[in-house]
Design an enzyme around this catalytic site. Structure first.
Site, PDB file in Angstrom:
ATOM      1  N   LEU A   1       0.859  -1.169   0.000  1.00 19.19           N
ATOM      2  CA  LEU A   1       0.000   0.000   0.000  1.00 19.19           C
ATOM      3  C   LEU A   1       0.901   1.226   0.000  1.00 19.19           C
ATOM      4  CD1 LEU A   1      -2.740  -0.933   2.656  1.00 19.19           C
ATOM      5  CD2 LEU A   1      -3.004  -0.881   0.171  1.00 19.19           C
ATOM      6  N   ASP A   2       0.509   2.260  -0.741  1.00 24.13           N
ATOM      7  CA  ASP A   2       1.303   3.474  -0.792  1.00 24.13           C
ATOM      8  C   ASP A   2       1.425   4.099   0.589  1.00 24.13           C
ATOM      9  OD1 ASP A   2       1.529   3.185  -3.543  1.00 24.13           O
ATOM     10  OD2 ASP A   2      -0.246   4.415  -3.931  1.00 24.13           O
ATOM     11  N   LYS A   3       2.397   4.972   0.745  1.00 24.04           N
ATOM     12  CA  LYS A   3       2.646   5.624   2.026  1.00 24.04           C
ATOM     13  C   LYS A   3       1.392   6.306   2.572  1.00 24.04           C
ATOM     14  CE  LYS A   3       5.396   9.312   4.129  1.00 24.04           C
ATOM     15  NZ  LYS A   3       6.345  10.419   3.873  1.00 24.04           N
TER      16      LYS A   3
END
Length: 203
Positions: A42-44
């Protein structure tokens, strides 16, 4: 084998180590973190459901597009949604190098931008709040792919900008609503079986 559900908060990266940012592994005790790896990423600035395991085959079973394991995301976005845009999102949007596969889009409700201030990233809040009466909405989308920033890119292609994104489901497995952000727990035997379900008929 070890299988954990983690409710990933915003602001940390999905990696085992990072020289700059806090990682999802930092939420686990060192002796447990040493045994686990995240399944997918998952992206930051994306929060929600993440699976961590020591099972090397689970990545393949979940993340391969031809396995048809859908991922469902809830989001808030600036802009408006029309039936034409919904059809575009569901039937495929041309991207650089590929066209997105079929998706399922579920509209939530309309908002004004100012109503969603608490969900905006701090670094962009001031800019977004310059137009507090502008249009925004909530929705969810299910996809079987995992291209980089795919959901955000799809909505941008439809003229909307996501500012809050949360993964709620992987296949038939839902994020435990009672699990606080930054916390984890073992998957139950029943939940592990849900990850084996082919969800292609829902896409």
């Amino acid at each position: 084998m070890l299988y954990y559900m983690f409710n990933k908060p915003q602001g940390c990266v999905t990696a085992r180590t990072d020289a700059v940012h806090r990682t999802v592994m930092d939420f686990f005790p060192p002796e447990l973190a040493a045994k686990l790896h995240p399944v997918g990423r998952l992206d930051k600035d994306t929060c929600g459901l993440l699976i961590l395991t020591d099972d090397g085959n689970l990545d393949f079973r979940i993340m391969q597009p031809d396995r048809h394991i859908s991922k469902t995301y809830f989001f808030y976005a600036i802009g408006t949604m029309t039936e034409e845009k919904k059809q575009l999102l569901e039937k495929g949007i041309p991207m650089v190098g590929f066209t997105t596969k079929d998706a399922v889009f579920r509209f939530g409700r309309d908002y004004r931008i100012g109503e969603l201030e608490d969900f905006m990233p701090q670094e962009r809040r001031e800019r977004y709040m310059k137009n507090p009466h502008g249009a925004a909405f909530s929705a969810s989308i299910s996809i079987c792919e995992g291209k980089k920033h795919q959901v955000k890119r799809m909505l941008e292609a439809a003229g909307c900008r996501i500012f809050y994104l949360r993964r709620d489901r992987i296949g038939a497995l839902s994020l435990d609503s009672s699990l606080p952000q930054g916390e984890y727990r073992p998957l139950t035997a029943e939940e592990l079986l849900l990850l084996q379900v082919d969800t292609s008929d829902r896409i």
